[in-house]
Scaffold this active site. Sequence first.
Site: not given
Lengths: 227, 227
Positions: B114, B116, B150, B152
């Site tokens: 991912n 962020h 969780g 991030d």
Amino acid sequence: MRLGVLASGSGSNLQALLDACRDRRIDAEVALVLSNVPGARALERAAAAGVPTACLPSRGQPDRAAYDASLVDRLREAGVGLVCLAGYMRLVTATFLSAFGPGEASRGCPRIVNIHPALLPSFPGLHAQRQALAAGVKVSGCTVHFVDEGTDTGPIIAQAAVPVLDGDDEPALAARILAEEHRLYPAAIGWIAQGRLSLQGRRVLLDGAPAPAPPLRSPDLRAGEVA
Amino acid sequence: MRLGVLASGSGSNLQALLDACRDRRIDAEVALVLSNVPGARALERAAAAGVPTACLPSRGQPDRAAYDASLVDRLREAGVGLVCLAGYMRLVTATFLSAFGPGEASRGCPRIVNIHPALLPSFPGLHAQRQALAAGVKVSGCTVHFVDEGTDTGPIIAQAAVPVLDGDDEPALAARILAEEHRLYPAAIGWIAQGRLSLQGRRVLLDGAPAPAPPLRSPDLRAGEVA
């Protein structure tokens, strides 16, 4: 502006402030160095620079407010306008905070500042570099901030970033951050001495308006090999 | 390496990946783009690049595990080896995580990543740029990380820092960070495609295994004002 520096340890950030004042890079002078630790190297550094010192041992002093009141007395006697924590390993009490709280001359900013070896709000408290390594971050740094009642939670004045490298251990990372601390802390205190900072909520503004970028190193970590 | 990209919005990070694959800057191809939002611009970008797409609307789908199982089916059918979240505004379930968990070919690393828009662990979750402005930080940035259960919180692969300027509003800061995201995400995915990453605890290593980090003792956050 007369600075009072509180230090518990080696005092390398104190040294950076002493040097910056001596070389007139900032319009301030260190008026007093206080330590809670007898024999702290910071006291030697102050003495070598001809700066008055006092050591008030905190060990065995259960009444923290009374202890802080005695610190405040010394700082006031020395005419200190800004308190700079520099490796001071104690929380300051409400007594201390109210004595050096916001004033008109400080444009609403508190008159106590601290430097912390992490990019707050990440990794407040003790062993910030160790926390950063354990978390596996690729960027860390240091933060100069006004002091409030929390642990490293006050409004942020300036930050500088450094890379965390795969092979870093705690001393290696701490040394890389420390080099930035020695640059950032005098710069931030210089702004305060010039009356250039103001508070807008939790944001600290330089010159009350959009300002030049803060010191920023190594903006890029592990990128660029491909791009 | 065949990438599956999940996007809910405009897909500008998807575009950066499409471009990097097309230009052979990374040894990967986007095999499938999935969206949970009908009409998402990301789907148009994929179509324009000749990449297969699927849209599985998540609205009105209360069974998240079943929904994720259908995503996993599509990704497997497309032979996807690495799932890249790119503005995917949903948490992935354990169903998804176990389908793309660590494998031998991935050297123990999860197979979901991912990006962020903050320097994690600061400002996880929604509206990271707004959180950063409200906190008054002077440095922010972006983080590419492996995905875990969780929000991030997974192991960090790469980070890039940008300054926060006094005059910044949310769009200005978001744009500055986004420019770094578009560089950092393809770079990080390129390393994965080359098999260069490995995990050591929570630290992600590039090309090897240096000495282990010292363990993190539980820090006494109230014991010290300065570390």
